[in-house]
Design a protein around this motif. Structure first.
Motif, PDB file in Angstrom:
ATOM      1  N   LEU A  50      39.140  46.158  46.073  1.00 40.51           N
ATOM      2  CA  LEU A  50      38.469  46.354  44.558  1.00 40.51           C
ATOM      3  C   LEU A  50      38.971  45.630  43.620  1.00 40.51           C
ATOM      4  O   LEU A  50      38.390  44.921  42.960  1.00 40.51           O
ATOM      5  CB  LEU A  50      38.478  47.910  44.329  1.00 40.51           C
ATOM      6  CG  LEU A  50      37.545  48.901  44.885  1.00 40.51           C
ATOM      7  CD1 LEU A  50      37.938  50.231  44.782  1.00 40.51           C
ATOM      8  CD2 LEU A  50      36.288  48.629  44.581  1.00 40.51           C
ATOM      9  N   THR A  51      40.351  45.435  43.584  1.00 43.14           N
ATOM     10  CA  THR A  51      40.976  44.535  42.482  1.00 43.14           C
ATOM     11  C   THR A  51      40.699  43.056  43.057  1.00 43.14           C
ATOM     12  O   THR A  51      40.287  42.202  41.854  1.00 43.14           O
ATOM     13  CB  THR A  51      42.496  45.021  42.562  1.00 43.14           C
ATOM     14  OG1 THR A  51      42.668  46.240  42.414  1.00 43.14           O
ATOM     15  CG2 THR A  51      43.244  44.047  41.564  1.00 43.14           C
ATOM     16  N   ARG A  52      40.668  42.485  43.844  1.00 45.13           N
ATOM     17  CA  ARG A  52      40.287  41.289  44.542  1.00 45.13           C
ATOM     18  C   ARG A  52      38.753  41.189  44.127  1.00 45.13           C
ATOM     19  O   ARG A  52      38.355  40.084  43.276  1.00 45.13           O
ATOM     20  CB  ARG A  52      40.400  41.043  45.997  1.00 45.13           C
ATOM     21  CG  ARG A  52      39.952  39.588  46.363  1.00 45.13           C
ATOM     22  CD  ARG A  52      39.682  39.455  47.776  1.00 45.13           C
ATOM     23  NE  ARG A  52      38.934  40.375  48.300  1.00 45.13           N
ATOM     24  CZ  ARG A  52      38.691  41.259  49.119  1.00 45.13           C
ATOM     25  NH1 ARG A  52      39.745  41.490  49.979  1.00 45.13           N
ATOM     26  NH2 ARG A  52      37.520  41.793  49.385  1.00 45.13           N
ATOM     27  N   ASP A  53      37.693  42.096  44.319  1.00 47.57           N
ATOM     28  CA  ASP A  53      36.471  41.751  43.941  1.00 47.57           C
ATOM     29  C   ASP A  53      36.401  41.790  42.412  1.00 47.57           C
ATOM     30  O   ASP A  53      35.538  40.896  41.793  1.00 47.57           O
ATOM     31  CB  ASP A  53      35.560  43.156  44.470  1.00 47.57           C
ATOM     32  CG  ASP A  53      35.569  42.857  45.927  1.00 47.57           C
ATOM     33  OD1 ASP A  53      36.009  41.854  46.538  1.00 47.57           O
ATOM     34  OD2 ASP A  53      35.160  44.023  46.558  1.00 47.57           O
ATOM     35  N   LEU A  54      37.098  42.685  41.989  1.00 49.03           N
ATOM     36  CA  LEU A  54      36.748  42.548  40.232  1.00 49.03           C
ATOM     37  C   LEU A  54      37.565  41.263  39.669  1.00 49.03           C
ATOM     38  O   LEU A  54      36.870  40.692  38.897  1.00 49.03           O
ATOM     39  CB  LEU A  54      37.834  43.937  39.555  1.00 49.03           C
ATOM     40  CG  LEU A  54      37.627  44.072  38.144  1.00 49.03           C
ATOM     41  CD1 LEU A  54      36.224  44.218  37.665  1.00 49.03           C
ATOM     42  CD2 LEU A  54      38.529  45.130  37.743  1.00 49.03           C
ATOM     43  N   ARG A  55      38.591  40.721  40.154  1.00 44.32           N
ATOM     44  CA  ARG A  55      39.056  39.597  39.979  1.00 44.32           C
ATOM     45  C   ARG A  55      37.883  38.405  39.930  1.00 44.32           C
ATOM     46  O   ARG A  55      37.889  37.692  39.176  1.00 44.32           O
ATOM     47  CB  ARG A  55      40.394  39.326  40.678  1.00 44.32           C
ATOM     48  CG  ARG A  55      41.094  37.981  40.102  1.00 44.32           C
ATOM     49  CD  ARG A  55      42.270  37.576  40.975  1.00 44.32           C
ATOM     50  NE  ARG A  55      41.895  37.332  42.334  1.00 44.32           N
ATOM     51  CZ  ARG A  55      42.248  38.013  43.334  1.00 44.32           C
ATOM     52  NH1 ARG A  55      43.408  38.800  43.192  1.00 44.32           N
ATOM     53  NH2 ARG A  55      41.924  37.820  44.453  1.00 44.32           N
ATOM     54  N   ASP A  56      37.447  38.329  41.243  1.00 42.39           N
ATOM     55  CA  ASP A  56      36.275  37.397  41.482  1.00 42.39           C
ATOM     56  C   ASP A  56      35.095  37.480  40.405  1.00 42.39           C
ATOM     57  O   ASP A  56      34.668  36.331  40.065  1.00 42.39           O
ATOM     58  CB  ASP A  56      35.811  37.435  42.907  1.00 42.39           C
ATOM     59  CG  ASP A  56      36.786  37.237  43.967  1.00 42.39           C
ATOM     60  OD1 ASP A  56      37.812  36.644  43.680  1.00 42.39           O
ATOM     61  OD2 ASP A  56      36.790  37.605  45.225  1.00 42.39           O
ATOM     62  N   SER A  58      35.369  38.865  37.436  1.00 45.66           N
ATOM     63  CA  SER A  58      35.854  38.549  36.163  1.00 45.66           C
ATOM     64  C   SER A  58      35.959  37.206  36.035  1.00 45.66           C
ATOM     65  O   SER A  58      35.558  36.398  34.890  1.00 45.66           O
ATOM     66  CB  SER A  58      37.073  39.187  35.799  1.00 45.66           C
ATOM     67  OG  SER A  58      37.006  40.676  35.856  1.00 45.66           O
ATOM     68  N   ARG A  59      36.280  36.355  37.183  1.00 46.76           N
ATOM     69  CA  ARG A  59      36.248  34.722  37.127  1.00 46.76           C
ATOM     70  C   ARG A  59      34.703  34.251  37.003  1.00 46.76           C
ATOM     71  O   ARG A  59      34.860  33.192  36.080  1.00 46.76           O
ATOM     72  CB  ARG A  59      37.023  34.427  38.319  1.00 46.76           C
ATOM     73  CG  ARG A  59      37.332  32.824  38.528  1.00 46.76           C
ATOM     74  CD  ARG A  59      38.035  32.673  39.693  1.00 46.76           C
ATOM     75  NE  ARG A  59      39.358  33.107  39.666  1.00 46.76           N
ATOM     76  CZ  ARG A  59      39.870  33.738  40.892  1.00 46.76           C
ATOM     77  NH1 ARG A  59      39.051  33.593  42.146  1.00 46.76           N
ATOM     78  NH2 ARG A  59      40.946  34.305  40.936  1.00 46.76           N
ATOM     79  N   THR A  60      33.930  34.857  37.700  1.00 44.27           N
ATOM     80  CA  THR A  60      32.666  34.519  37.634  1.00 44.27           C
ATOM     81  C   THR A  60      32.292  34.509  35.933  1.00 44.27           C
ATOM     82  O   THR A  60      31.510  33.660  35.637  1.00 44.27           O
ATOM     83  CB  THR A  60      31.576  35.206  38.477  1.00 44.27           C
ATOM     84  OG1 THR A  60      32.291  34.777  39.840  1.00 44.27           O
ATOM     85  CG2 THR A  60      30.184  34.587  38.479  1.00 44.27           C
ATOM     86  N   LEU A  61      32.460  35.723  35.530  1.00 42.54           N
ATOM     87  CA  LEU A  61      31.870  35.929  34.183  1.00 42.54           C
ATOM     88  C   LEU A  61      32.603  34.910  33.103  1.00 42.54           C
ATOM     89  O   LEU A  61      31.962  34.366  32.256  1.00 42.54           O
ATOM     90  CB  LEU A  61      32.399  37.307  33.645  1.00 42.54           C
ATOM     91  CG  LEU A  61      31.186  38.390  34.168  1.00 42.54           C
ATOM     92  CD1 LEU A  61      31.929  39.692  33.953  1.00 42.54           C
ATOM     93  CD2 LEU A  61      30.115  38.142  33.530  1.00 42.54           C
ATOM     94  N   GLY A  62      34.025  34.564  33.340  1.00 41.65           N
ATOM     95  CA  GLY A  62      34.595  33.812  32.670  1.00 41.65           C
ATOM     96  C   GLY A  62      34.030  32.318  32.722  1.00 41.65           C
ATOM     97  O   GLY A  62      34.394  31.672  31.655  1.00 41.65           O
TER      98      GLY A  62
END
Length: 120
Positions: A50-56, A58-62
């Motif tokens: 989940l943390t990896r998916d959230l990071r991905d 968040s990166r896309t949103l960024g």
């Protein structure tokens, strides 16, 4: 104005964050189970995923110049608002608390490999 595809990423970020919080809270209450070691191991594995998916997400949103702000604003007992920072302005998205809870439950079921409602 947030585009539809961007709103999907925002929604995913919110659901992933809430799912992480839910599993972390549930993990604290597993000590009384006889097979707690197995459940805790599963939760730890899923928290990493989940943390990896959230990071991905968040990166896309960024890359779109967006960020979902932590800390929600309760509107009333039924709705909550999330602030999304975008280039130039902030937008507030409102969600039903019941809908968010149901979506988090479906996310957990999906990750457990159980039957879940793909439409939610």
């Amino acid at each position: 104005m947030i585009k539809h595809d961007q709103q999907i990423h925002v929604h995913n970020a919110i659901i992933l964050e809430l799912t992480i919080r839910t599993l972390e809270r549930d993990k604290k209450h597993m000590d009384n189970l006889k097979a707690s070691f197995a459940f805790k191991a599963w939760i730890e594995k899923e928290l990493k995923n989940l943390t990896r998916d959230l990071r991905d997400v968040s990166r896309t949103l960024g890359m779109h110049g967006m960020k979902v702000m932590e800390g929600t604003k309760d509107i009333d007992e039924y709705f909550v608002a999330y602030t999304v920072k975008t280039r130039g302005n902030d937008e507030e998205l409102r969600y039903s608390k019941v809908a968010l809870r149901n979506k988090v439950n479906e996310e957990v079921k999906m990750r457990l490999g159980l039957e879940y409602d793909k439409e939610r």
